[in-house]
Design a protein around this motif. Sequence first.
Motif, PDB file in Angstrom:
ATOM      1  N   UNK A  64       0.814  -1.352  -0.441  1.00 31.01           N
ATOM      2  CA  UNK A  64       0.027   0.310  -0.009  1.00 31.01           C
ATOM      3  C   UNK A  64       0.737   1.264   0.091  1.00 31.01           C
ATOM      4  N   UNK A  65       0.191   1.870  -0.204  1.00 32.44           N
ATOM      5  CA  UNK A  65       0.523   3.533  -0.053  1.00 32.44           C
ATOM      6  C   UNK A  65       2.017   3.708  -1.429  1.00 32.44           C
ATOM      7  N   UNK A  66       3.139   4.094  -0.897  1.00 35.46           N
ATOM      8  CA  UNK A  66       4.620   4.645  -1.499  1.00 35.46           C
ATOM      9  C   UNK A  66       4.892   2.989  -1.830  1.00 35.46           C
ATOM     10  N   UNK A  67       5.073   2.397  -1.511  1.00 33.37           N
ATOM     11  CA  UNK A  67       5.240   0.822  -2.134  1.00 33.37           C
ATOM     12  C   UNK A  67       4.278   0.327  -3.090  1.00 33.37           C
ATOM     13  N   UNK A  68       3.379   0.784  -3.189  1.00 31.45           N
ATOM     14  CA  UNK A  68       2.622  -0.011  -4.250  1.00 31.45           C
ATOM     15  C   UNK A  68       2.773  -0.332  -5.478  1.00 31.45           C
ATOM     16  N   UNK A  69       3.946   0.109  -6.056  1.00 32.97           N
ATOM     17  CA  UNK A  69       4.294   0.000  -7.224  1.00 32.97           C
ATOM     18  C   UNK A  69       4.966  -1.370  -7.020  1.00 32.97           C
ATOM     19  N   UNK A  70       5.098  -1.687  -6.272  1.00 30.11           N
ATOM     20  CA  UNK A  70       5.651  -3.031  -6.001  1.00 30.11           C
ATOM     21  C   UNK A  70       4.477  -3.689  -6.479  1.00 30.11           C
TER      22      UNK A  70
END
Length: 425
Positions: A317-323
Amino acid sequence: MASIKKRGDKYYFSVSAGRDLTGKQIMKYKTYIPKGKTTAAIRREVEKAALDFEDEVKNGQYLDGEHMAFADLVTHWKDNYASTNLAQSTLDSYLAILKGRFYPAIGNMKIAKITALHLQNIIKGMLDQGLSPATVRREFSIVSGILAKAYKWGLVVENVARRCELPKSEKPEIRFWTADQARDFLKALNLSYRHKCKPQWRTLSKTGKDYPVPRYEREYYIPRVWREYFSLELHTGMRRGELCGLRWQDVDFENRTISVNQVLAKVDQGYIVKEPKTKSSKRTISVSKDVIDSLKSWKKEQMENSMQAGDLWSGKRGSLYDQNYVFTSPDYPGRPIYPDSVGDRFHRIIKDYNEQYGGHIPDINFHGTRHTSATLLISEGVDVVEVSHRLGHSRTSTTEDVYAHQLRKVDEHVAVVLDNILQTN
Protein backbone atom coordinates in the motif's frame (compact mmCIF):
# COMPACT_ATOMS: atom_id res chain seq x y z
CA MET A 1 39.94 -37.15 5.92
CA ALA A 2 36.65 -38.28 4.36
CA SER A 3 33.76 -35.85 4.55
CA ILE A 4 30.59 -37.36 6.04
CA LYS A 5 27.05 -36.07 5.44
CA LYS A 6 23.82 -37.63 6.73
CA ARG A 7 20.49 -37.55 4.92
CA GLY A 8 17.74 -39.67 6.42
CA ASP A 9 19.10 -43.15 7.09
CA LYS A 10 21.93 -42.79 4.57
CA TYR A 11 25.45 -41.43 4.97
CA TYR A 12 27.35 -39.87 2.08
CA PHE A 13 31.16 -39.99 2.02
CA SER A 14 33.36 -37.81 -0.18
CA VAL A 15 37.14 -38.04 -0.48
CA SER A 16 39.63 -36.09 -2.54
CA ALA A 17 41.61 -38.22 -5.00
CA GLY A 18 44.06 -35.48 -5.95
CA ARG A 19 43.80 -33.04 -8.83
CA ASP A 20 43.52 -33.44 -12.58
CA LEU A 21 45.79 -31.87 -15.20
CA THR A 22 43.92 -28.57 -14.96
CA GLY A 23 44.40 -28.41 -11.20
CA LYS A 24 40.75 -29.21 -10.45
CA GLN A 25 40.15 -31.43 -7.44
CA ILE A 26 38.97 -34.99 -8.20
CA MET A 27 36.29 -36.12 -5.75
CA LYS A 28 35.15 -39.70 -5.08
CA TYR A 29 31.78 -40.49 -3.48
CA LYS A 30 30.12 -43.35 -1.68
CA THR A 31 26.71 -43.94 -0.07
CA TYR A 32 26.62 -46.01 3.11
CA ILE A 33 23.69 -47.42 5.15
CA PRO A 34 24.76 -48.54 8.67
CA LYS A 35 23.41 -51.69 10.31
CA GLY A 36 23.97 -50.68 13.94
CA LYS A 37 21.05 -50.22 16.33
CA THR A 38 22.32 -47.69 18.86
CA THR A 39 23.57 -44.17 18.17
CA ALA A 40 27.05 -45.01 19.43
CA ALA A 41 27.26 -48.18 17.35
CA ILE A 42 26.13 -46.35 14.22
CA ARG A 43 28.71 -43.60 14.81
CA ARG A 44 31.56 -46.11 15.18
CA GLU A 45 30.40 -48.09 12.14
CA VAL A 46 30.09 -44.98 9.93
CA GLU A 47 33.49 -43.62 11.01
CA LYS A 48 35.17 -46.97 10.24
CA ALA A 49 33.42 -47.22 6.87
CA ALA A 50 34.53 -43.67 6.01
CA LEU A 51 38.16 -44.50 6.91
CA ASP A 52 38.03 -47.71 4.85
CA PHE A 53 36.60 -45.77 1.92
CA GLU A 54 39.37 -43.18 2.21
CA ASP A 55 42.00 -45.95 2.17
CA GLU A 56 40.42 -47.55 -0.90
CA VAL A 57 40.47 -44.24 -2.76
CA LYS A 58 44.08 -43.47 -1.83
CA ASN A 59 45.18 -46.98 -2.82
CA GLY A 60 43.29 -46.81 -6.13
CA GLN A 61 41.06 -49.74 -5.20
CA TYR A 62 37.66 -47.95 -5.30
CA LEU A 63 35.62 -48.02 -8.52
CA ASP A 64 32.73 -45.64 -7.92
CA GLY A 65 30.47 -46.87 -10.69
CA GLU A 66 30.48 -50.38 -9.30
CA HIS A 67 29.34 -49.17 -5.89
CA MET A 68 27.04 -46.24 -6.62
CA ALA A 69 23.39 -46.72 -7.63
CA PHE A 70 21.86 -44.46 -10.25
CA ALA A 71 19.53 -42.85 -7.68
CA ASP A 72 22.58 -41.99 -5.52
CA LEU A 73 24.34 -40.57 -8.57
CA VAL A 74 21.33 -38.29 -9.09
CA THR A 75 21.67 -37.10 -5.48
CA HIS A 76 25.33 -36.21 -6.01
CA TRP A 77 24.51 -34.59 -9.35
CA LYS A 78 21.85 -32.49 -7.65
CA ASP A 79 24.07 -31.45 -4.72
CA ASN A 80 27.27 -30.83 -6.68
CA TYR A 81 25.96 -29.44 -9.95
CA ALA A 82 22.24 -29.01 -10.57
CA SER A 83 21.32 -27.04 -7.43
CA THR A 84 23.67 -24.22 -8.44
CA ASN A 85 23.39 -24.41 -12.24
CA LEU A 86 19.69 -25.05 -12.85
CA ALA A 87 16.63 -23.00 -11.96
CA GLN A 88 14.68 -24.52 -9.07
CA SER A 89 11.61 -25.06 -11.24
CA THR A 90 13.72 -26.85 -13.87
CA LEU A 91 15.42 -29.02 -11.24
CA ASP A 92 12.08 -29.97 -9.69
CA SER A 93 10.68 -31.01 -13.07
CA TYR A 94 13.82 -33.05 -13.85
CA LEU A 95 13.68 -34.90 -10.53
CA ALA A 96 9.97 -35.67 -11.03
CA ILE A 97 10.70 -37.15 -14.47
CA LEU A 98 13.63 -39.20 -13.14
CA LYS A 99 11.63 -40.64 -10.24
CA GLY A 100 8.54 -41.38 -12.31
CA ARG A 101 10.12 -42.60 -15.52
CA PHE A 102 13.64 -43.92 -14.86
CA TYR A 103 13.94 -44.92 -11.19
CA PRO A 104 11.61 -47.97 -11.51
CA ALA A 105 13.98 -49.48 -14.10
CA ILE A 106 17.48 -48.31 -13.14
CA GLY A 107 17.17 -46.39 -9.86
CA ASN A 108 18.78 -49.16 -7.80
CA MET A 109 21.21 -50.36 -10.46
CA LYS A 110 24.93 -49.66 -10.05
CA ILE A 111 25.84 -47.14 -12.70
CA ALA A 112 28.73 -49.27 -14.00
CA LYS A 113 26.19 -52.04 -14.71
CA ILE A 114 23.79 -49.87 -16.72
CA THR A 115 24.05 -50.69 -20.40
CA ALA A 116 22.75 -49.04 -23.53
CA LEU A 117 20.25 -51.92 -23.82
CA HIS A 118 18.75 -51.06 -20.41
CA LEU A 119 18.24 -47.49 -21.56
CA GLN A 120 16.96 -48.56 -24.99
CA ASN A 121 14.27 -50.65 -23.28
CA ILE A 122 13.17 -47.60 -21.30
CA ILE A 123 12.95 -45.59 -24.53
CA LYS A 124 10.80 -48.32 -26.10
CA GLY A 125 8.53 -48.35 -23.04
CA MET A 126 8.05 -44.59 -23.25
CA LEU A 127 7.05 -44.84 -26.91
CA ASP A 128 4.70 -47.75 -26.13
CA GLN A 129 2.99 -45.54 -23.54
CA GLY A 130 2.17 -43.09 -26.31
CA LEU A 131 4.74 -40.39 -25.53
CA SER A 132 5.73 -38.31 -28.53
CA PRO A 133 9.25 -38.64 -29.96
CA ALA A 134 9.94 -35.04 -28.89
CA THR A 135 8.96 -35.84 -25.28
CA VAL A 136 11.07 -39.01 -25.27
CA ARG A 137 14.11 -37.13 -26.56
CA ARG A 138 13.64 -34.30 -24.06
CA GLU A 139 13.23 -36.57 -21.02
CA PHE A 140 16.01 -38.94 -22.06
CA SER A 141 18.40 -35.99 -22.38
CA ILE A 142 18.17 -35.58 -18.59
CA VAL A 143 19.56 -39.08 -18.00
CA SER A 144 22.16 -38.65 -20.73
CA GLY A 145 23.32 -35.39 -19.12
CA ILE A 146 23.65 -37.01 -15.69
CA LEU A 147 25.63 -39.96 -17.07
CA ALA A 148 27.84 -37.48 -18.95
CA LYS A 149 28.67 -35.88 -15.58
CA ALA A 150 29.41 -39.33 -14.13
CA TYR A 151 31.89 -39.90 -16.97
CA LYS A 152 33.45 -36.47 -16.45
CA TRP A 153 33.82 -37.15 -12.73
CA GLY A 154 35.56 -40.48 -13.42
CA LEU A 155 32.74 -42.63 -12.04
CA VAL A 156 32.22 -44.62 -15.26
CA VAL A 157 34.41 -45.38 -18.27
CA GLU A 158 31.87 -44.07 -20.80
CA ASN A 159 28.44 -42.48 -21.15
CA VAL A 160 26.41 -45.44 -22.43
CA ALA A 161 23.46 -43.14 -23.19
CA ARG A 162 25.35 -41.98 -26.28
CA ARG A 163 24.99 -45.48 -27.74
CA CYS A 164 21.19 -45.33 -27.67
CA GLU A 165 19.01 -44.72 -30.73
CA LEU A 166 16.39 -42.05 -30.16
CA PRO A 167 13.20 -41.64 -32.20
CA LYS A 168 13.26 -38.89 -34.79
CA SER A 169 11.10 -35.98 -33.72
CA GLU A 170 9.21 -33.88 -36.18
CA LYS A 171 8.87 -30.18 -35.58
CA PRO A 172 5.55 -29.51 -33.83
CA GLU A 173 3.07 -27.54 -35.87
CA ILE A 174 2.92 -23.94 -34.73
CA ARG A 175 -0.69 -22.90 -34.24
CA PHE A 176 -1.64 -19.23 -34.16
CA TRP A 177 -4.50 -16.91 -35.04
CA THR A 178 -5.02 -14.73 -38.06
CA ALA A 179 -5.46 -10.99 -37.48
CA ASP A 180 -9.26 -11.37 -37.73
CA GLN A 181 -9.29 -14.23 -35.20
CA ALA A 182 -7.12 -12.24 -32.79
CA ARG A 183 -9.48 -9.26 -33.10
CA ASP A 184 -12.47 -11.55 -32.47
CA PHE A 185 -10.82 -12.80 -29.30
CA LEU A 186 -10.21 -9.25 -28.04
CA LYS A 187 -13.90 -8.48 -28.72
CA ALA A 188 -14.90 -11.66 -26.89
CA LEU A 189 -13.18 -10.39 -23.75
CA ASN A 190 -15.74 -7.57 -23.40
CA LEU A 191 -18.97 -9.51 -24.02
CA SER A 192 -21.42 -10.85 -21.45
CA TYR A 193 -21.93 -14.60 -21.02
CA ARG A 194 -24.51 -16.85 -19.43
CA HIS A 195 -23.49 -19.60 -17.06
CA LYS A 196 -25.74 -22.53 -16.11
CA CYS A 197 -25.57 -23.24 -12.37
CA LYS A 198 -26.35 -26.76 -11.19
CA PRO A 199 -29.05 -27.50 -8.57
CA GLN A 200 -27.62 -27.29 -5.07
CA TRP A 201 -28.47 -27.00 -1.39
CA ARG A 202 -27.91 -23.78 0.55
CA THR A 203 -27.97 -23.22 4.32
CA LEU A 204 -29.82 -20.29 5.91
CA SER A 205 -27.42 -18.56 8.29
CA LYS A 206 -30.15 -17.61 10.79
CA THR A 207 -32.01 -20.90 11.09
CA GLY A 208 -29.30 -23.33 10.00
CA LYS A 209 -31.82 -25.12 7.80
CA ASP A 210 -30.99 -26.33 4.30
CA TYR A 211 -33.10 -25.39 1.31
CA PRO A 212 -32.85 -26.44 -2.34
CA VAL A 213 -31.79 -24.06 -5.11
CA PRO A 214 -32.99 -25.21 -8.54
CA ARG A 215 -30.89 -25.00 -11.72
CA TYR A 216 -30.59 -21.40 -12.88
CA GLU A 217 -28.62 -19.22 -15.27
CA ARG A 218 -26.65 -16.12 -14.41
CA GLU A 219 -25.05 -13.47 -16.58
CA TYR A 220 -21.40 -12.67 -16.04
CA TYR A 221 -18.59 -10.62 -17.56
CA ILE A 222 -14.95 -11.65 -17.75
CA PRO A 223 -13.09 -9.97 -14.85
CA ARG A 224 -11.14 -6.87 -15.84
CA VAL A 225 -7.82 -8.38 -14.76
CA TRP A 226 -8.18 -11.19 -17.33
CA ARG A 227 -9.15 -8.77 -20.09
CA GLU A 228 -5.99 -6.77 -19.44
CA TYR A 229 -3.85 -9.90 -19.16
CA PHE A 230 -4.85 -11.43 -22.50
CA SER A 231 -4.83 -8.09 -24.29
CA LEU A 232 -1.27 -7.32 -23.14
CA GLU A 233 -0.18 -10.81 -24.18
CA LEU A 234 -1.33 -10.28 -27.77
CA HIS A 235 0.28 -6.84 -27.88
CA THR A 236 3.66 -7.97 -26.52
CA GLY A 237 4.06 -11.73 -27.07
CA MET A 238 5.34 -12.12 -23.50
CA ARG A 239 5.61 -15.55 -21.90
CA ARG A 240 2.99 -16.68 -19.38
CA GLY A 241 5.32 -16.51 -16.37
CA GLU A 242 6.62 -13.08 -17.45
CA LEU A 243 3.10 -11.64 -17.45
CA CYS A 244 2.30 -13.24 -14.08
CA GLY A 245 5.50 -11.78 -12.58
CA LEU A 246 4.96 -8.26 -13.96
CA ARG A 247 4.83 -5.44 -11.37
CA TRP A 248 3.65 -1.86 -11.71
CA GLN A 249 7.23 -0.65 -11.29
CA ASP A 250 8.00 -2.50 -14.54
CA VAL A 251 5.49 -0.37 -16.45
CA ASP A 252 6.81 3.00 -17.69
CA PHE A 253 3.66 5.00 -18.43
CA GLU A 254 5.58 8.04 -19.65
CA ASN A 255 7.79 6.21 -22.16
CA ARG A 256 5.15 3.56 -22.98
CA THR A 257 7.31 0.54 -22.24
CA ILE A 258 7.01 -2.76 -20.39
CA SER A 259 10.18 -4.19 -18.80
CA VAL A 260 10.58 -7.91 -18.18
CA ASN A 261 12.66 -8.17 -14.99
CA GLN A 262 11.30 -11.27 -13.27
CA VAL A 263 9.26 -14.42 -13.84
CA LEU A 264 6.74 -16.27 -11.70
CA ALA A 265 7.60 -19.99 -11.91
CA LYS A 266 6.11 -23.15 -10.43
CA VAL A 267 8.14 -25.41 -8.13
CA ASP A 268 7.20 -28.38 -5.93
CA GLN A 269 6.53 -26.10 -2.96
CA GLY A 270 4.30 -23.71 -4.93
CA TYR A 271 5.59 -20.69 -6.85
CA ILE A 272 8.77 -18.67 -6.77
CA VAL A 273 9.88 -15.38 -8.30
CA LYS A 274 13.08 -15.66 -10.30
CA GLU A 275 15.07 -13.78 -12.91
CA PRO A 276 14.39 -14.47 -16.60
CA LYS A 277 16.31 -17.57 -17.74
CA THR A 278 18.55 -15.77 -20.27
CA LYS A 279 20.10 -12.34 -20.58
CA SER A 280 18.01 -11.62 -23.67
CA SER A 281 14.79 -12.58 -21.85
CA LYS A 282 15.35 -9.56 -19.63
CA ARG A 283 14.14 -6.88 -22.02
CA THR A 284 12.08 -3.72 -22.53
CA ILE A 285 9.12 -3.78 -24.93
CA SER A 286 7.43 -0.73 -26.44
CA VAL A 287 3.62 -0.62 -26.44
CA SER A 288 1.03 1.69 -27.92
CA LYS A 289 -0.75 4.63 -26.29
CA ASP A 290 -4.00 2.63 -26.21
CA VAL A 291 -2.33 -0.20 -24.28
CA ILE A 292 -0.79 2.25 -21.79
CA ASP A 293 -4.10 4.11 -21.31
CA SER A 294 -5.86 0.81 -20.63
CA LEU A 295 -3.21 -0.18 -18.05
CA LYS A 296 -3.53 3.23 -16.38
CA SER A 297 -7.25 2.71 -16.06
CA TRP A 298 -6.74 -0.83 -14.72
CA LYS A 299 -4.23 0.38 -12.12
CA LYS A 300 -6.72 2.96 -10.85
CA GLU A 301 -9.43 0.28 -10.62
CA GLN A 302 -7.05 -2.13 -8.87
CA MET A 303 -6.15 0.53 -6.28
CA GLU A 304 -9.87 1.09 -5.59
CA ASN A 305 -10.33 -2.67 -5.24
CA SER A 306 -7.43 -2.83 -2.77
CA MET A 307 -9.10 -0.23 -0.54
CA GLN A 308 -12.44 -2.04 -0.70
CA ALA A 309 -10.75 -5.33 0.19
CA GLY A 310 -9.39 -3.85 3.44
CA ASP A 311 -7.48 -6.43 5.47
CA LEU A 312 -8.05 -9.06 2.77
CA TRP A 313 -5.62 -7.19 0.50
CA SER A 314 -2.28 -9.03 0.75
CA GLY A 315 -0.28 -6.63 -1.42
CA LYS A 316 1.57 -3.37 -0.75
CA ARG A 317 0.00 0.00 0.00
CA GLY A 318 0.92 3.66 -0.11
CA SER A 319 4.35 4.59 -1.47
CA LEU A 320 5.16 0.87 -1.97
CA TYR A 321 2.13 0.24 -4.18
CA ASP A 322 4.17 -0.05 -7.39
CA GLN A 323 5.75 -3.21 -6.00
CA ASN A 324 2.39 -4.93 -6.45
CA TYR A 325 1.70 -7.30 -9.32
CA VAL A 326 -0.11 -5.88 -12.34
CA PHE A 327 -2.32 -8.96 -12.59
CA THR A 328 -3.76 -9.86 -9.19
CA SER A 329 -6.19 -12.67 -8.44
CA PRO A 330 -9.92 -11.75 -8.36
CA ASP A 331 -10.40 -14.32 -5.58
CA TYR A 332 -7.32 -13.55 -3.43
CA PRO A 333 -6.81 -9.76 -3.51
CA GLY A 334 -3.16 -8.74 -3.82
CA ARG A 335 -1.83 -12.15 -4.80
CA PRO A 336 -0.56 -12.68 -8.34
CA ILE A 337 -2.42 -14.68 -10.94
CA TYR A 338 -0.65 -18.03 -11.04
CA PRO A 339 0.50 -19.46 -14.39
CA ASP A 340 -1.50 -22.69 -13.99
CA SER A 341 -4.79 -20.80 -14.00
CA VAL A 342 -4.11 -18.98 -17.28
CA GLY A 343 -4.77 -21.87 -19.67
CA ASP A 344 -8.08 -22.86 -18.06
CA ARG A 345 -9.45 -19.31 -18.25
CA PHE A 346 -8.15 -18.88 -21.82
CA HIS A 347 -9.85 -22.04 -23.15
CA ARG A 348 -13.08 -21.25 -21.29
CA ILE A 349 -13.35 -17.81 -22.95
CA ILE A 350 -12.89 -19.32 -26.42
CA LYS A 351 -15.41 -22.10 -25.69
CA ASP A 352 -18.07 -19.74 -24.31
CA TYR A 353 -17.66 -17.27 -27.16
CA ASN A 354 -17.90 -19.91 -29.86
CA GLU A 355 -20.95 -21.56 -28.23
CA GLN A 356 -22.91 -18.47 -27.20
CA TYR A 357 -22.06 -16.12 -30.04
CA GLY A 358 -21.47 -18.57 -32.87
CA GLY A 359 -17.83 -17.54 -33.11
CA HIS A 360 -15.10 -19.40 -34.97
CA ILE A 361 -11.99 -18.74 -32.86
CA PRO A 362 -9.68 -21.79 -33.06
CA ASP A 363 -8.96 -23.28 -29.62
CA ILE A 364 -5.16 -23.03 -29.76
CA ASN A 365 -3.06 -23.37 -26.61
CA PHE A 366 -2.16 -20.19 -24.75
CA HIS A 367 1.42 -20.19 -26.07
CA GLY A 368 -0.15 -19.80 -29.50
CA THR A 369 -0.99 -16.19 -28.63
CA ARG A 370 2.76 -15.54 -28.42
CA HIS A 371 3.13 -17.05 -31.88
CA THR A 372 0.19 -14.93 -33.04
CA SER A 373 1.84 -11.72 -31.86
CA ALA A 374 5.06 -12.64 -33.65
CA THR A 375 3.51 -13.79 -36.94
CA LEU A 376 1.31 -10.68 -37.18
CA LEU A 377 4.42 -8.50 -36.87
CA ILE A 378 6.36 -10.57 -39.42
CA SER A 379 3.44 -10.51 -41.87
CA GLU A 380 3.55 -6.71 -41.75
CA GLY A 381 7.24 -6.72 -42.64
CA VAL A 382 8.64 -5.90 -39.18
CA ASP A 383 12.36 -6.70 -39.08
CA VAL A 384 13.07 -10.15 -37.62
CA VAL A 385 15.70 -8.63 -35.28
CA GLU A 386 13.02 -6.48 -33.64
CA VAL A 387 10.61 -9.41 -33.42
CA SER A 388 13.34 -11.52 -31.82
CA HIS A 389 13.99 -8.78 -29.25
CA ARG A 390 10.29 -8.50 -28.32
CA LEU A 391 10.06 -12.26 -27.85
CA GLY A 392 13.25 -12.40 -25.77
CA HIS A 393 14.98 -14.97 -27.97
CA SER A 394 18.69 -15.33 -27.24
CA ARG A 395 19.50 -15.62 -30.97
CA THR A 396 17.84 -14.21 -34.06
CA SER A 397 18.33 -17.63 -35.65
CA THR A 398 15.82 -19.05 -33.14
CA THR A 399 13.16 -16.63 -34.39
CA GLU A 400 14.04 -17.37 -38.00
CA ASP A 401 13.80 -21.12 -37.35
CA VAL A 402 10.45 -20.96 -35.53
CA TYR A 403 8.80 -18.61 -38.00
CA ALA A 404 10.53 -19.77 -41.18
CA HIS A 405 7.23 -20.33 -43.01
CA GLN A 406 5.94 -16.84 -42.28
CA LEU A 407 9.28 -15.30 -43.24
CA ARG A 408 9.19 -17.13 -46.58
CA LYS A 409 5.79 -15.61 -47.32
CA VAL A 410 7.13 -12.14 -46.52
CA ASP A 411 10.15 -12.75 -48.74
CA GLU A 412 7.88 -13.82 -51.61
CA HIS A 413 5.91 -10.60 -51.17
CA VAL A 414 9.14 -8.56 -51.16
CA ALA A 415 10.16 -10.26 -54.42
CA VAL A 416 6.88 -9.20 -56.04
CA VAL A 417 7.26 -5.61 -54.75
CA LEU A 418 10.82 -5.40 -56.10
CA ASP A 419 9.73 -6.85 -59.43
CA ASN A 420 7.04 -4.18 -59.71
CA ILE A 421 9.57 -1.46 -58.96
CA LEU A 422 11.97 -2.68 -61.61
CA GLN A 423 9.39 -3.25 -64.35
CA THR A 424 10.46 -1.54 -67.57
CA ASN A 425 7.21 -2.08 -69.48
